[in-house]
Write a protein that holds these residues in place. Structure first.
Motif, PDB file in Angstrom:
ATOM      1  N   ASP A  36       0.845  -1.112  -0.122  1.00 43.10           N
ATOM      2  CA  ASP A  36      -0.030   0.096   0.155  1.00 43.10           C
ATOM      3  C   ASP A  36       0.939   1.100  -0.020  1.00 43.10           C
ATOM      4  O   ASP A  36       0.559   2.218  -0.581  1.00 43.10           O
ATOM      5  CB  ASP A  36      -0.998   0.124   1.170  1.00 43.10           C
ATOM      6  N   LYS A  37       1.814   1.168   0.906  1.00 41.19           N
ATOM      7  CA  LYS A  37       2.991   2.403   0.818  1.00 41.19           C
ATOM      8  C   LYS A  37       3.381   2.745  -0.319  1.00 41.19           C
ATOM      9  O   LYS A  37       3.632   4.114  -0.714  1.00 41.19           O
ATOM     10  CB  LYS A  37       4.052   2.234   2.030  1.00 41.19           C
ATOM     11  N   GLN A  38       3.595   1.672  -1.290  1.00 38.67           N
ATOM     12  CA  GLN A  38       4.088   2.000  -2.633  1.00 38.67           C
ATOM     13  C   GLN A  38       3.072   1.995  -3.815  1.00 38.67           C
ATOM     14  O   GLN A  38       3.274   1.916  -4.941  1.00 38.67           O
ATOM     15  CB  GLN A  38       5.174   0.932  -3.078  1.00 38.67           C
ATOM     16  N   GLN A  39       1.757   2.147  -3.225  1.00 39.74           N
ATOM     17  CA  GLN A  39       0.830   2.049  -4.190  1.00 39.74           C
ATOM     18  C   GLN A  39       0.814   0.927  -5.226  1.00 39.74           C
ATOM     19  O   GLN A  39       0.410   0.984  -6.423  1.00 39.74           O
ATOM     20  CB  GLN A  39       0.756   3.370  -4.935  1.00 39.74           C
ATOM     21  N   VAL A  40       0.948  -0.304  -4.609  1.00 43.49           N
ATOM     22  CA  VAL A  40       1.196  -1.243  -5.702  1.00 43.49           C
ATOM     23  C   VAL A  40       0.115  -2.335  -5.152  1.00 43.49           C
ATOM     24  O   VAL A  40      -0.339  -2.644  -4.122  1.00 43.49           O
ATOM     25  CB  VAL A  40       2.509  -2.172  -5.287  1.00 43.49           C
ATOM     26  N   THR A  41      -0.669  -3.140  -6.143  1.00 48.12           N
ATOM     27  CA  THR A  41      -1.680  -3.985  -5.804  1.00 48.12           C
ATOM     28  C   THR A  41      -1.333  -5.302  -5.677  1.00 48.12           C
ATOM     29  O   THR A  41      -0.516  -5.758  -6.193  1.00 48.12           O
ATOM     30  CB  THR A  41      -2.711  -3.895  -7.163  1.00 48.12           C
TER      31      THR A  41
END
Ligand code: PLP
Length: 216
Positions: free
Chosen positions: A11-16
């Motif tokens: 989430d921190k890296q906006q990765v699904t």
């Protein structure tokens, strides 16, 4: 690995986080669902259909494995994303089935990046040849690219392959999707190599055994 830790890291890296549930029972899927997970991936259509019937209908189902042409029709009216479009004929068929149910389907172009002789994945030059035809398939929402690295302990190889896929993504983006926000996904990285994928700006990691335990 603890689901919440992994989810927070991504989430921190906006990765699904795509939870790959192949071979795992529906109870395992429900456990993650109850923790908030909604994206699940299967590699066989039959197994996906069976599980879907037993599980909540707000799950986003991703097909990540090879799609046999005669199976596309079973997915058309609900699948969230197909990661494995790797030839024009298959793309045409998915487009046709999508048109029948009047629904645009999210797809990724699976590109061959592994040096090993893998059966699946677009040859890059072939993909470039096919792009114009693909762009005319109006029921395909081409969201990005997908790739599988070589199965190896040699991290340098994996780095090189993921960098390659990111380059392919950028080339396609600049050449064909400059005016579209929808081409924005890179599906790369699995349990063993997702950290390397993060270094190369992946947007979707496909994690199975790390979440569910190893498959027998
Ligand atoms: C099985 C599978 C995964 C997940 O593999 P793990 O090593 O268990 O994380 C990811 N992508 C595809 C295409 C798969 O078939």
């Amino acid at each position: 690995m603890n689901y919440q830790d992994l989810k927070a890291e991504l989430d921190k890296q906006q990765v699904t986080l795509l939870a790959v549930s192949k071979t795992k029972p529906v109870n395992d899927i429900l456990k993650l669902y109850n923790l908030g997970q909604r994206d699940f991936g299967e590699n066989r259509v039959q197994e996906l259909l069976e599980k879907k019937d037993l599980l909540p209908n707000d799950i986003r189902w991703h097909l990540i494995g090879h799609l046999q042409k005669n199976k596309a029709k079973y997915l058309a009216d609900f699948v969230y994303m197909i990661h494995s479009i790797d030839n024009l004929k298959l793309a045409g068929l998915v487009n046709k089935e999508a048109s029948k149910v009047n629904r645009k389907i999210n797809v990724l172009l699976q590109i061959k990046i592994a040096k090993e002789d893998s059966k699946f994945g677009y040859d890059w030059l072939q993909l470039l040849e096919d792009m114009d035809s693909l762009l005319h398939m109006e029921y395909l929402n081409i969201k990005g690219v997908m790739g599988m690295g070589t199965f190896t302990q040699d991290k340098l190889i994996t780095h090189a392959e993921f960098e390659q896929l990111h380059d392919y993504y950028k080339i396609l983006k600049e050449k064909y999707f400059m005016n579209s926000n929808s081409f924005s996904e890179i599906s790369m990285g699995m349990s063993e190599d997702y950290k390397i994928a993060l270094e190369h700006n992946t947007t979707i990691v496909r994690i199975g055994s790390l979440l569910f335990g190893s498959r027998t």
